[in-house]
Motif scaffolding. Sequence first.
Motif, short mmCIF file in Angstrom:
data_model
loop_
_atom_site.label_atom_id
_atom_site.label_comp_id
_atom_site.label_asym_id
_atom_site.label_seq_id
_atom_site.Cartn_x
_atom_site.Cartn_y
_atom_site.Cartn_z
N LYS A 19 -0.25 11.58 12.62
CA LYS A 19 -0.85 10.61 11.71
C LYS A 19 -1.66 11.31 10.62
CE LYS A 19 -3.21 7.57 14.00
NZ LYS A 19 -3.40 6.49 12.98
N ALA A 20 -2.41 12.33 10.99
CA ALA A 20 -3.22 13.06 10.00
C ALA A 20 -2.32 13.75 8.97
CB ALA A 20 -4.10 14.07 10.72
N GLU A 21 -1.23 14.36 9.44
CA GLU A 21 -0.29 15.01 8.51
C GLU A 21 0.31 14.00 7.54
OE1 GLU A 21 2.03 18.80 9.98
OE2 GLU A 21 2.31 17.18 11.42
N PHE A 22 0.76 12.89 8.06
CA PHE A 22 1.40 11.88 7.21
C PHE A 22 0.40 11.26 6.23
CE2 PHE A 22 4.93 12.32 9.96
CZ PHE A 22 6.02 11.65 9.40
N ALA A 23 -0.81 10.94 6.72
CA ALA A 23 -1.82 10.32 5.84
C ALA A 23 -2.24 11.28 4.73
CB ALA A 23 -3.04 9.91 6.67
N GLY A 24 -2.20 12.58 4.99
CA GLY A 24 -2.55 13.55 3.97
C GLY A 24 -1.52 13.62 2.85
N ASN A 191 -3.06 13.14 -7.32
CA ASN A 191 -2.59 14.01 -6.24
C ASN A 191 -1.07 13.93 -6.09
OD1 ASN A 191 -5.07 15.06 -5.48
ND2 ASN A 191 -5.49 13.43 -4.02
N LEU A 192 -0.56 12.72 -6.20
CA LEU A 192 0.88 12.52 -6.09
C LEU A 192 1.63 13.27 -7.18
CD1 LEU A 192 3.37 10.96 -4.88
CD2 LEU A 192 2.86 9.18 -6.57
N LEU A 193 1.11 13.20 -8.41
CA LEU A 193 1.82 13.78 -9.55
C LEU A 193 1.66 15.30 -9.67
CD1 LEU A 193 1.26 11.21 -12.45
CD2 LEU A 193 3.12 11.34 -10.80
N ARG A 195 -0.50 17.60 -7.45
CA ARG A 195 -1.00 18.51 -6.43
C ARG A 195 -0.18 18.54 -5.16
NH1 ARG A 195 -6.94 16.05 -7.51
NH2 ARG A 195 -7.04 16.68 -9.69
N GLU A 196 0.55 17.49 -4.87
CA GLU A 196 1.29 17.45 -3.62
C GLU A 196 2.61 18.18 -3.74
OE1 GLU A 196 0.14 16.52 -0.91
OE2 GLU A 196 -1.64 15.41 -1.52
N PRO A 197 3.00 18.95 -2.73
CA PRO A 197 4.32 19.59 -2.75
C PRO A 197 5.42 18.55 -2.68
CG PRO A 197 3.30 19.82 -0.59
CD PRO A 197 2.26 19.23 -1.48
N GLU A 198 6.55 18.85 -3.25
CA GLU A 198 7.67 17.90 -3.28
C GLU A 198 8.24 17.64 -1.88
OE1 GLU A 198 9.08 16.09 -5.69
OE2 GLU A 198 7.44 16.68 -7.00
N ASP A 199 8.28 18.70 -1.07
CA ASP A 199 8.93 18.59 0.24
C ASP A 199 7.88 18.47 1.33
OD1 ASP A 199 11.04 18.43 1.96
OD2 ASP A 199 11.16 20.60 2.26
N PHE A 200 8.01 17.44 2.17
CA PHE A 200 7.07 17.25 3.28
C PHE A 200 7.83 17.38 4.58
CE2 PHE A 200 5.32 14.17 6.40
CZ PHE A 200 4.12 14.81 6.66
N ARG A 201 7.34 18.28 5.43
CA ARG A 201 7.95 18.48 6.75
C ARG A 201 6.86 18.49 7.81
NH1 ARG A 201 13.17 19.72 6.86
NH2 ARG A 201 14.21 20.34 4.93
N PRO A 202 6.78 17.44 8.61
CA PRO A 202 5.76 17.41 9.66
C PRO A 202 6.01 18.51 10.68
CG PRO A 202 7.32 15.60 9.93
CD PRO A 202 7.64 16.25 8.62
N SER A 203 4.93 19.08 11.20
CA SER A 203 5.07 20.21 12.12
C SER A 203 5.20 19.76 13.58
CB SER A 203 3.87 21.15 11.98
OG SER A 203 2.65 20.45 12.24
N ALA A 204 4.56 18.66 13.93
CA ALA A 204 4.58 18.20 15.33
C ALA A 204 5.91 17.50 15.65
CB ALA A 204 3.42 17.25 15.59
N ARG A 205 6.32 17.59 16.91
CA ARG A 205 7.57 16.99 17.36
C ARG A 205 7.33 16.22 18.67
NH1 ARG A 205 8.60 18.39 13.05
NH2 ARG A 205 10.39 19.56 12.19
N ILE A 206 8.11 15.16 18.87
CA ILE A 206 8.05 14.39 20.12
C ILE A 206 9.47 14.29 20.67
CG2 ILE A 206 7.46 12.19 21.19
CD1 ILE A 206 5.56 11.65 18.91
#
Length: 531
Positions: A19-24, A191-193, A195-206
């Motif tokens: 959740k923290a990764e996604f909200a960021g 931030n969207l325009l 500062r944020e990287p184009e590619d988002f890959r969450p690190s945690a897995r379930i």
Amino acid sequence: MAITIPGGLNLKETLLEIKAEFAGYFKEREAEINGSLLAVLSGENLLFLGPPGTAKTQLAGSICQIIEGGNFFNYLLTSFSTPEEIFGPLSLKALEEDEFRRNINGCLPTAHVALLDEIFKASSAILNSLLTILNERKYHNGREIVDVPLLSVFGASNELPEEDESLEALYDRFLFRYRLSYIQDDENFKNLLFREPEDFRPSARIPVSEIEELRKNANSLSVDPDVEIIITELRKNLQLQEIEISDRRWKRIVQVLKVAACSSGCSAVDRTMALLLQHMLWNLPEERETIRKAVFKLVVSGGTDTEKLRQDAEDLRTALSIALKNELPVRVVCDSCGEEFQLRETLEVHHAACPNHSYTLRQEGNSRIYPYDNLVREIESLHVSSGKKSTLSQSQREVFEIEFEALADRINRVKKRLEEEKELLRDLMEANIWLSTADRNEALLLHDTGSSELSGTEEFIAEIRDILSLQDKGGRAAGSVPVKPSSSGLLSEVSHSGSHAAKVEAKVQASDLGNNAGGFIKGLGSRFKLR
């Protein structure tokens, strides 16, 4: 009930990390992130309503990435889309053997998470198989029935479906519903325009196996009695507003609440879990706010309407004031029909029947003709200038005292409940990982607003007590009547993990449905035009 996944973190900690990764990364999407994760964990489907370019596809695809070994299927539907595009092309090898079978690899029947954009544009040729997949997680591939590994299907649309039975059935299969809009905050927009990287890959897995274990464990969770009352009262409330929710939907909602409680590490479904109902009950966007307010009101203070309590106290004070001034200081004569009045009550009845009549006062030297509104002001002035002490008859006093004590008792019980509730709410919401920051703040604000409204109500109670000159037994103020045991008392309990391991127990009473003063005030109101 902590579920451990490889790497040593229990499921709650892993979900908090995700959740923290996604909200960021996904700004102003906290509620949608929570709903997306919970939909996957509980095996329900989710619908995003909103314009293009609100990150619907990216959010759904990123959710799929947290599933260890998960397959993601994404397709934009049109009215011309064919079953081959969604379920796979016909197998030529099977046709040679006179079998009708599709090659489903890489298509919807083999996906773990899917996003179907413009889902309500699906053709009738697609809908039948799609409904079976959404509801039963089965796909009829020729003579073979295939188990579909879907954890959740994300639907996206710019608009609601038109009136069509098959599309309404499709719409009902999406338990979670969210209305998305473009980013509002300037800083988040920058931030969207920039500062944020184009590619988002969450690190945690379930792993999928842990999701299956979570669902199994959730089945055995109990539901607190106050949650049962909240859901029952909410259903009645919505029915009165002609908002109908199917029994199947209610059943699935309860299962989602169990999964939410289990993944939060709670031993039972507590009432803060019921705040999630706001995202699973509306059919039309205009119903959202109505349902949201109803849900919050029932969760905070068991649905007690502190504004109505204040109104009841004000009405009782007004009724008492009118009763004290019922005997007119001078006789009033209707200038239009000649009828004479000594009591304000009979004057009010006459005015209700003849609203255009004017009046005169049997007062030496006064020949003025008064319209009704001016007459009322003149009577009030005469009451004040006369200095005559108004009194109640014995029967009137007894009625007012009974109604006053009943109202004071209700107010005292609500006050005690609000005092006990705030810390309980904080503790329950701290354990619940599925509430957005906005939901937490709104629940606490609603509680504080109720406390503030109650303070104003106590001022009315003090005024009424002074007017009636009541002396409460034992030297207590009349507004502090001892709390009586209530058959509607409910028990809420939450278990916190780690350093917060403790049971919080408190009585949470259902809304005060009985209102003895209400009937009395309503009767007076009809005669004396109260509110």
